[in-house]
Structures are given as C-alpha cells and as structure tokens.
Motif scaffolding. Structure first.
Motif, PDB file in Angstrom:
ATOM      1  N   TYR A  51       0.813  -1.244   0.114  1.00 45.12           N
ATOM      2  CA  TYR A  51      -0.241  -0.318   0.321  1.00 45.12           C
ATOM      3  C   TYR A  51       0.962   1.062   0.486  1.00 45.12           C
ATOM      4  O   TYR A  51       1.504   0.927   0.732  1.00 45.12           O
ATOM      5  CB  TYR A  51      -0.952   0.156   1.361  1.00 45.12           C
ATOM      6  N   SER A  52       0.681   1.831  -0.390  1.00 48.62           N
ATOM      7  CA  SER A  52       1.648   3.634  -0.479  1.00 48.62           C
ATOM      8  C   SER A  52       0.556   4.859  -1.065  1.00 48.62           C
ATOM      9  O   SER A  52      -1.127   4.817  -1.520  1.00 48.62           O
ATOM     10  CB  SER A  52       2.255   3.794  -2.416  1.00 48.62           C
ATOM     11  N   ALA A  53       1.001   5.441  -0.261  1.00 53.12           N
ATOM     12  CA  ALA A  53      -0.240   6.713   0.365  1.00 53.12           C
ATOM     13  C   ALA A  53       1.254   7.655  -0.066  1.00 53.12           C
ATOM     14  O   ALA A  53       2.390   8.167   0.094  1.00 53.12           O
ATOM     15  CB  ALA A  53      -0.439   7.038   1.514  1.00 53.12           C
ATOM     16  N   TYR A  54       0.529   9.274  -0.668  1.00 47.99           N
ATOM     17  CA  TYR A  54       1.291   9.846  -1.806  1.00 47.99           C
ATOM     18  C   TYR A  54       1.080  11.201  -1.171  1.00 47.99           C
ATOM     19  O   TYR A  54      -0.231  11.639  -0.638  1.00 47.99           O
ATOM     20  CB  TYR A  54       0.905  10.457  -3.054  1.00 47.99           C
ATOM     21  N   GLU A 112      -2.353   8.993  -7.385  1.00 52.25           N
ATOM     22  CA  GLU A 112      -3.693   8.743  -6.561  1.00 52.25           C
ATOM     23  C   GLU A 112      -2.935   7.835  -5.737  1.00 52.25           C
ATOM     24  O   GLU A 112      -2.281   6.903  -5.791  1.00 52.25           O
ATOM     25  CB  GLU A 112      -4.980   7.891  -6.445  1.00 52.25           C
ATOM     26  N   ASP A 113      -3.653   7.525  -4.082  1.00 51.95           N
ATOM     27  CA  ASP A 113      -3.129   6.264  -3.258  1.00 51.95           C
ATOM     28  C   ASP A 113      -3.239   4.953  -3.630  1.00 51.95           C
ATOM     29  O   ASP A 113      -4.940   4.720  -4.099  1.00 51.95           O
ATOM     30  CB  ASP A 113      -3.809   6.772  -1.037  1.00 51.95           C
ATOM     31  N   GLU A 114      -2.928   3.955  -3.540  1.00 47.12           N
ATOM     32  CA  GLU A 114      -3.028   2.688  -4.005  1.00 47.12           C
ATOM     33  C   GLU A 114      -2.522   1.702  -3.550  1.00 47.12           C
ATOM     34  O   GLU A 114      -1.798   1.316  -2.625  1.00 47.12           O
ATOM     35  CB  GLU A 114      -2.340   2.622  -5.668  1.00 47.12           C
ATOM     36  N   ASN A 132      -4.277   2.101  -8.758  1.00 47.60           N
ATOM     37  CA  ASN A 132      -4.443   3.335  -9.282  1.00 47.60           C
ATOM     38  C   ASN A 132      -3.793   3.776 -10.695  1.00 47.60           C
ATOM     39  O   ASN A 132      -3.678   5.245 -10.967  1.00 47.60           O
ATOM     40  CB  ASN A 132      -4.295   4.347  -7.827  1.00 47.60           C
TER      41      ASN A 132
END
Length: 255
Positions: free
Chosen positions: A31-34, A48-50, A87
């Motif tokens: 999981y990645s959040a930007y 987008e977070d993905e 995403n």
C-alpha cells in the motif's frame, strides 16, 4: 509512504544433490500513500493512493548468502514477476502514467570463490531482464554500490541510487579481494560493473552503455563486516559532462 506484507513458498528438488534446485513463489501486497511537500510544484498532480499486488515465481539453482563478501556461491536463476496496481492513470503534469499491469522477466548467473591457501576472493555475475507494461514506479532501477539493498541489487559503482530506469538491460559485475594481514581480517577489494540499458521512455540518456569501477578497504571480525569505499561512475551523465565520484561506508552485522 508505504507498507508491505508478503509470503513465500520454497520447494526443494533433488535434496540429495550438492547444489539444490528451488522453486520459489512469493506473493506481496503493498500500500502506498502520496503527499506533497514544500518543494512540490502546485501544477504537479500526485498519483492516487493505491494498493498493489505483486506475485513472483522463479527457479533458483544454488544461491548465495546475503553478505558483503561472499566466500563461496553459485547461482543460476530465472524469474517472472506480475504487478497489478489499483491507481492506473496519468499523474505529474499529465505527461506520466501508471500502468495497471506490469510483467518483469529476468535471470541471473553468479559464481564466487575463495582460494583456500591465499584467501584471495573473486566473484562474477551477469543479470539480464526485460519488461512489458513498465512505468516509473515498476521498472528496473539501476545505480550505486549497495549490494544488500534488495535481493537483486542492480549496482553500478559511482552512480546515484536508482539513477537509471531500464525497460531492458544486461549487467555484468566482477569483484576481486585479497587479504592484507595474516588473520585475513583486512582486505582490499576492487569492483567493476558495466551495463547495456534500453531506457524507459521519457528517461532516456544519450548512450546505452553505462560503466563504473571502485575499490575499498574491508574489515571482518565476527559479527561485523565494514567497508570504506570509493567509486567512479565512468559514464554517469552530469551537468558538466560524464563521470561522477562517490565515497561510501557499508556495515553489516550478522546477528
């Protein structure tokens, strides 16, 4: 920012043989959040977070320990990795895209040996890979002399970490070390790498060949391994031409 959970399955063929053949299956969820910061251009659109799913399968004959100096190793392996991303779409200035599916195929041949009397050590490795549907976050990244940064570190001495982005590549690396004292704790090490790179579109450089050389002083005393090294990126592209210097310290603690 990101987090990952993975699981692996190893199956051993011919367990009575000196060099085993392993089939490997690994599944990982990531999981990645930007988030932007003060240096992010106001016109730059973040991805987008993905959540992404990665599945890797391979055959490995032999293997090597994850150590700075491999006293003895032999490996021939082939691998396939599938990445599915949630995403997919454009980001940045509308000039960059994230692909929904990426396929990576690569193989590695490696040999390392230490002469029993003199303690001289040498290693040779060749890694080659190709991809389909790769983007800036899923392609092969090459650069720097960080041999333990990943299971398949694509190192080029003297370059920035992950400086080059490759759709296809072939990389050859050789090292030679010899002891400086009777206890073989101090060693002098030389390393050289050269690669042929087909770049990811949008991140091309003016030539396909990239090479780097380096050397270092290594100290070994259980459980420590310590290396002070210098490297020169022969073909590293900089604002004043080609060539780059780096100095680094590598430390390994075997617990």
């Amino acid at each position: 920012h990101g987090g990952e959970v993975s699981a692996s399955v190893y199956h051993l063929f011919n367990p009575g043989q000196l060099i085993p053949l392993n089939a490997v299956l690994r599944v990982a969820g990531h999981y990645s959040a930007y988030a932007d910061d003060d240096d992010t251009d106001a016109a730059f659109q973040l991805p987008e977070d993905e959540f992404s799913l990665r599945t890797r399968a391979g055959l490995r004959w032999g293997g090597m320990e994850p150590v700075l100096l491999r006293e003895m190793a032999m490996e021939v392996s082939v691998w396939y990795e599938f990445q599915a991303r949630g995403n997919a779409g454009l980001y940045g200035y509308g000039d960059r895209s994230l692909e929904a599916h990426t396929h990576l195929f690569w193989g590695r041949a490696l040999f390392a040996y230490t002469l029993p009397e003199s303690g001289h050590n040498f290693s040779l490795s060749v890694t080659a890979g190709l991809s389909d549907g790769a983007d800036r976050l899923s392609t092969y990244r090459m650069g720097a002399l960080l041999p333990l940064v990943s299971e398949f570190a694509l190192t080029l001495p003297g370059y920035y970490y992950q400086e080059l982005s490759a759709e296809r590549f072939a990389l050859a690396t050789g090292t030679y070390s010899w002891p400086l004292d009777s206890h073989k704790r101090w060693q002098l090490t030389l390393v050289g790498s050269t690669a042929y790179v087909d770049y990811l579109p949008g991140l091309e450089q003016t030539q396909h060949w990239q090479s780097g050389v380096g050397g270092g002083l290594l100290y070994r005393s259980a459980p420590w391994q310590f290396v002070l090294g210098y490297a020169y990126g022969v073909d590293a592209q900089r604002s004043d031409g080609r060539g780059a210097h780096s100095v680094g310290v590598l430390v390994q603690i075997d617990i």
